[in-house]
Structure formats: C-alpha cells, structure tokens
Scaffold this active site. Sequence first.
Site, PDB file in Angstrom:
ATOM      1  N   GLY B  53       0.817  -1.200   0.000  1.00 14.58           N
ATOM      2  CA  GLY B  53       0.000   0.000   0.000  1.00 14.58           C
ATOM      3  C   GLY B  53       0.853   1.253   0.000  1.00 14.58           C
ATOM      4  O   GLY B  53       1.960   1.254   0.529  1.00 14.58           O
ATOM      5  N   SER B  54       0.362   2.324  -0.611  1.00 11.94           N
ATOM      6  CA  SER B  54       1.033   3.619  -0.520  1.00 11.94           C
ATOM      7  C   SER B  54       0.804   4.218   0.864  1.00 11.94           C
ATOM      8  O   SER B  54       0.032   3.695   1.661  1.00 11.94           O
ATOM      9  CB  SER B  54       0.499   4.554  -1.605  1.00 11.94           C
ATOM     10  OG  SER B  54       0.865   4.077  -2.884  1.00 11.94           O
ATOM     11  N   GLY B  55       1.492   5.332   1.124  1.00 10.03           N
ATOM     12  CA  GLY B  55       1.341   6.001   2.408  1.00 10.03           C
ATOM     13  C   GLY B  55       2.515   5.752   3.343  1.00 10.03           C
ATOM     14  O   GLY B  55       2.538   6.259   4.458  1.00 10.03           O
ATOM     15  N   HIS B  56       3.486   4.949   2.877  1.00 10.35           N
ATOM     16  CA  HIS B  56       4.668   4.637   3.680  1.00 10.35           C
ATOM     17  C   HIS B  56       5.928   5.259   3.083  1.00 10.35           C
ATOM     18  O   HIS B  56       7.034   4.830   3.379  1.00 10.35           O
ATOM     19  CB  HIS B  56       4.854   3.123   3.773  1.00 10.35           C
ATOM     20  CG  HIS B  56       3.648   2.379   4.234  1.00 10.35           C
ATOM     21  ND1 HIS B  56       3.090   2.598   5.471  1.00 10.35           N
ATOM     22  CD2 HIS B  56       2.878   1.439   3.624  1.00 10.35           C
ATOM     23  CE1 HIS B  56       2.028   1.805   5.606  1.00 10.35           C
ATOM     24  NE2 HIS B  56       1.871   1.101   4.495  1.00 10.35           N
ATOM     25  N   LYS B 104       5.922  -7.703   2.513  1.00 11.86           N
ATOM     26  CA  LYS B 104       5.629  -7.440   3.927  1.00 11.86           C
ATOM     27  C   LYS B 104       4.429  -8.304   4.334  1.00 11.86           C
ATOM     28  O   LYS B 104       3.467  -8.455   3.570  1.00 11.86           O
ATOM     29  CB  LYS B 104       5.310  -5.959   4.156  1.00 11.86           C
ATOM     30  CG  LYS B 104       6.469  -5.020   3.817  1.00 11.86           C
ATOM     31  CD  LYS B 104       6.302  -3.597   4.340  1.00 11.86           C
ATOM     32  CE  LYS B 104       5.037  -2.883   3.907  1.00 11.86           C
ATOM     33  NZ  LYS B 104       4.868  -2.757   2.429  1.00 11.86           N
ATOM     34  N   ASP B 109      -1.249  -8.400   0.713  1.00 13.70           N
ATOM     35  CA  ASP B 109       0.030  -8.417  -0.004  1.00 13.70           C
ATOM     36  C   ASP B 109       0.485  -9.852  -0.255  1.00 13.70           C
ATOM     37  O   ASP B 109       0.930 -10.200  -1.354  1.00 13.70           O
ATOM     38  CB  ASP B 109       1.124  -7.692   0.807  1.00 13.70           C
ATOM     39  CG  ASP B 109       0.902  -6.182   0.865  1.00 13.70           C
ATOM     40  OD1 ASP B 109       0.005  -5.681   0.176  1.00 13.70           O
ATOM     41  OD2 ASP B 109       1.634  -5.513   1.617  1.00 13.70           O
ATOM     42  N   HIS B 218      -0.115   0.991   9.706  1.00 13.78           N
ATOM     43  CA  HIS B 218      -1.398   1.457   9.198  1.00 13.78           C
ATOM     44  C   HIS B 218      -2.272   1.955  10.346  1.00 13.78           C
ATOM     45  O   HIS B 218      -3.485   2.065  10.218  1.00 13.78           O
ATOM     46  CB  HIS B 218      -2.140   0.338   8.474  1.00 13.78           C
ATOM     47  CG  HIS B 218      -1.296  -0.381   7.473  1.00 13.78           C
ATOM     48  ND1 HIS B 218      -0.589  -1.508   7.790  1.00 13.78           N
ATOM     49  CD2 HIS B 218      -1.025  -0.087   6.182  1.00 13.78           C
ATOM     50  CE1 HIS B 218       0.080  -1.904   6.710  1.00 13.78           C
ATOM     51  NE2 HIS B 218      -0.150  -1.067   5.727  1.00 13.78           N
TER      52      HIS B 218
END
Lengths: 332, 332
Positions: B53-56, B104, B109, B218
């Site tokens: 996921g994006s945001g990291h 991860k 994922d 998250h």
Amino acid sequence: MKKLINKVDDVVVESLAGMQAAHGDLVRLHPSVKGVLRADAPNPKVAVISGGGSGHEPLHGGFVGFGMLDAACPGEVFTSPTPDQMLEAAKAVQGGKGVLFIVKNYTGDVMNFQMAADMLAAEGIPVAQVVVNDDVAVQDSLYTAGRRGVGGTVLIEKIVGALAELGAPLEEVKQVCEKCNAQVRSMGMALTSCAVPAAGKPTFELGEDEFELGIGIHGEPGRQRLKMKTAREIVESMAEVIVNDLPFQKGDEVLAFVNGMGGTPLMELYLVYNDLVRFLNGKGIQVARNLVGNYITSLEMQGCSITLLKLDSQLKALWDYPVHTPALRWGK
Amino acid sequence: MKKLINKVDDVVVESLAGMQAAHGDLVRLHPSVKGVLRADAPNPKVAVISGGGSGHEPLHGGFVGFGMLDAACPGEVFTSPTPDQMLEAAKAVQGGKGVLFIVKNYTGDVMNFQMAADMLAAEGIPVAQVVVNDDVAVQDSLYTAGRRGVGGTVLIEKIVGALAELGAPLEEVKQVCEKCNAQVRSMGMALTSCAVPAAGKPTFELGEDEFELGIGIHGEPGRQRLKMKTAREIVESMAEVIVNDLPFQKGDEVLAFVNGMGGTPLMELYLVYNDLVRFLNGKGIQVARNLVGNYITSLEMQGCSITLLKLDSQLKALWDYPVHTPALRWGK
C-alpha cells in the site's frame, strides 16, 4: 503537545549527541560550546559556517561535511546561537583561508553573527558574511527587519560549500554566495502549527479548514489565512508570487526545491512538486535540478515551502559537485 | 483533516508523477500499471521487487535504483497492489536471472504476490518470495496472520539489492533475504494517528497524554495504550522487547535503525537514537551501522519505530555497498 523528549532543557543537547553518535564519521561536537564541526576540520580552505535556532533539522547540522558546511552553530529551539558559539566554532574549523558566515535574516542571528565576525577579525582571522533573505512572503516580520531567510539557505550552503571545497578564495566564495542569494526566492505555507518544547503549546491556531499562506519557519504570520484549497491552487498562488518577484522568465533554468515543514508526508511533497513542474513548464521555465524533501523544517509543522533558484553553468556545476553530509549526499 | 492533495482518487498517481519528474534519471513509471521501475532495467541480474500500500513513502518507490529494488508496486493508500501490477512490473524489469518478491506480511500483499508469482512461473520466469515479519509487537493483527512486516523491510531491501547487483543467483539472493528476516526485529509507537485521504478522518484516537506502544504502520492497534513517558523510558520499553525476542546478545554487532512515522521531527529521532545507543551499550551490544530518518512511514503519524538487525561480515559488506535511489544513496 506530546514529544519524544526527556527534559525540555536537554532537547537540543541530546539530539546533537544522537546525531554525533549516528554520523561520527562526518561530524564531531565542539568540546565546550554547542557546535557541530566537520570531523576532518580544519582543512586548508575557506571555512563555511552557518547556524541559527534549532528546530529546523536537518538544517544546519545535517549539512556539515565534505562539500558543504565546516561548522553549524545551533541555538536553543527557535533561538539564535550566541556569538561565542560562532567564534569558537570558527576558530576550531578555520584553516587559514578565512571564514564565511551564512546568516539567515533574523534580527538575533544577524546581530550575533556580526559580533562573532568582529571578534574573529580582532583575532586576525579574515571573515565575511552574507545574509540570506529569500522569503518573498512578507517584507518585515516578527523576528526580522526585511525579508526572512528560509529555503534558499539550503541551496546556498550546498553551492557555496562546493566552491570552498574547490579552493576558491574568501572573496570569490562570498561573491558567489551573494549571487545565489540574489537569484533565489521562496515562499511557505502551513496546514498546522508547530509547538516549541519549552512553550508546551502550539505557536498559533489554524481552523480545521484553513491554511496560512506565507508562513515563516518559526510559525511567524504570513500573508493571509485562507480557506483550504487544492494543492494545485496553493502551489500556483505561491509560485506566481515567487516567479514574479525576481522575476523568473521564459527560458530560465531553475533549481526547484519543494521543502516539507516537518510533519507533511513525502507523498504530498511529490504531489506538490508535480504541480510545481506543471506550473513552471506553463511559464516556459525549465526545471534543470530539483530537491524534494524535509530540509529546513519547523518542528512538526504540516506544510511546505517552494524555492526557486535561477541557475547558470557555474551554479549547476557547484550543485552537482560531490557532497557528503548526514542529510545530503551524492558523488561520494 | 487537511492535506496537500487535489482529488482523493488521484493522490497516488499524482505523487508518483512527481517522483518520476524529480528522479527521472533513476526511475520511470510503468506505462500501463502503477509501478515504479528502475530507469535502466532490465539488467542481467536477479530482479528484486517489492510493493504494498502507498502512504509509507519513501518505501518502496524511493528505494528503486542501483543496488536496491528493480521495481516497486504501489497500491492505493494502505491497500495492497494487485497481482497484475506485480506481474507487469516483474516482466518489465526481469533480465533472465529470475525475480525475488520481498513481501511485507499483510494478508492482502501475501495473497496477491503469491498470485503474481504463480502467473510469472506459468510464463517460465523463475520466481522466489520472502515474507518479512519483523514486528515483535503483536502476534496477529488487524491485517495480518502472524507478525507484521515493518522497518526490517527497508534494511532487507538494501542488503538483498546489493547482493543481486553483485550478480548472485536467485537461490542465494533468496537465502540471504531469509537470513536477514531471521535476524531482524522491530517495534513501533505512535503519539498521534494518521488520516487516510479517502477516509478523511483519523484512523484512531489517542488522548492528549497517551501514546500507543507497538503500533502498526497502518495505525493497527499495538500492545498497550500508556500514559506519556520520557523518550528514554519509551525507547527502553521497545528495545527491551526487541532485544529479548531474537535474542540479541552481549557482543553482537547490530545495525540500529530509528525510523520516523512521518510526522515526527528529525530532532526527536536523533534524540531517540541517542537513548537507543545508550541502552544497547548497557547490554554490551555494539551499534556497527545505523540509519536515522523517515524511511517507512505512516502518512503524517507522529511516532517512531526501532529496528535492530544482527550483523555479520557479509551483511555489513552488503549494507556498505553503493546504492543510488531517490531515498538512499551512498558510494555513487
């Protein structure tokens, strides 16, 4: 206000200790005053020195190393360092070719660097100073007569540091520093305030649907409080002022720098950069170099600033020159 | 919730466009699926690929380049990328020596990378996978069976990327990846929540005097909500669990990684690092390498994580090997 600290009085000292522990190959702390010194100083070159209040990390300590600063003098959070810090740091790193002080334009910094310069000169050490004042947001401000020194400082320290590394004499280093300052313009904005540890509360309050256009890096008031807009609108409103101020013109090559204020995700900074490039391309201005990230921050403030530096072949070569510091590194 | 974005649906795509505009010498975007590809791929080496996921950010796209990843597959914010993204990215960058997926440990994922691996294998491309699960905070979690994959992923991508760059075959690259995962442990904490753009509000609420120990990247719940403590106490409570888990022992050499969650000032991360080194020295554990900064973040969350990787001569050499990506660079 929650922070990862121990005692408010020890924040700066403990943070510097951590930086030295992490980057002992590059920097060492001055034994008696708060100062971040290049580990291998003194070197037979002009010593480039900056400093200012803490809370803007990685500025300035993170820029000490090969090809950038020889020393950084950190004050307490948002508080000028003292003349004796500057004097002792300069004496520790200068290698006989003189000292350049790069000073952000805040009243306390300007006064204290002037005193340090006088003391250095009295000891027979050649010294020059350049005051950086790149912020187009406001003319005078809370801590400033004239324009504030902000993001342009990072670019100037990199470029001037490279020139000094190459062995240029003090007069030339000063001259290129002044040229950079004359060709760089910045503006910032904030979505949220920061909170100074010693104050224990936010520096200012912003509504849930407001942002502050033209904010300073200490939370000083900007031009306007506005209702929230899109990133593209915000970028345009900042970039328009910056471009018109120099002015930057069609055909110019620039270094475009999108800086995070400390609390804004990198994802948003890249999004802002995307809108900035689109805006500049629309004006016929070419982005030849760039920098995107948190380089001159305001503690945990959310927001960003935009800096444009007009480039020429000399400044491009000096920007590309190798640098090896905790926060900027390439070519080595 | 205020963010520097245009439309919620365009956040990831516009951020990727900005990244490509800033780092076009290192990365290019896949023409049809969301994917960050190494600009000079394919190369005759094992292709190392990650995603999530994006945001990291900068994870994972910021780690694409020489000596690290060949491709990164970003999903929407905090959402797994799809198998076709992974498949297309792998086909675009693989150079005939096979593909390693670094995954991860989150249910989506793991499932999607497995499907992509099956599809790649069906096309006759050798593929291996390693699931990273370094988070000692909780056994199962909101999106995870077993331990979560967190900060260790950054270190593993660097080390495994170096090994692949050196020409090691797929089996060896996978083996060293598994060794790293077996020797790395992490734990995080949060002072504030992040807010996912599409949700428009904080993921969780924390009181003005509380922090969450063992938080996920998250915002997944950790071990405990506790009253605010000093940095030193917080560091000790995380490091103690990490050290006892492997366990790390007196005489061990480690890479110590203090990671910011996105909204915490660098000043505080160095302060945390200072307390971590003190703690480890007290246990007779030697910090031989380190990394301090925002590398695997949770949007604008305030907080940090600590990761320890047990080193040996092979891992030290691979860590020191040149790397040239948007977010990590040395030796080149």
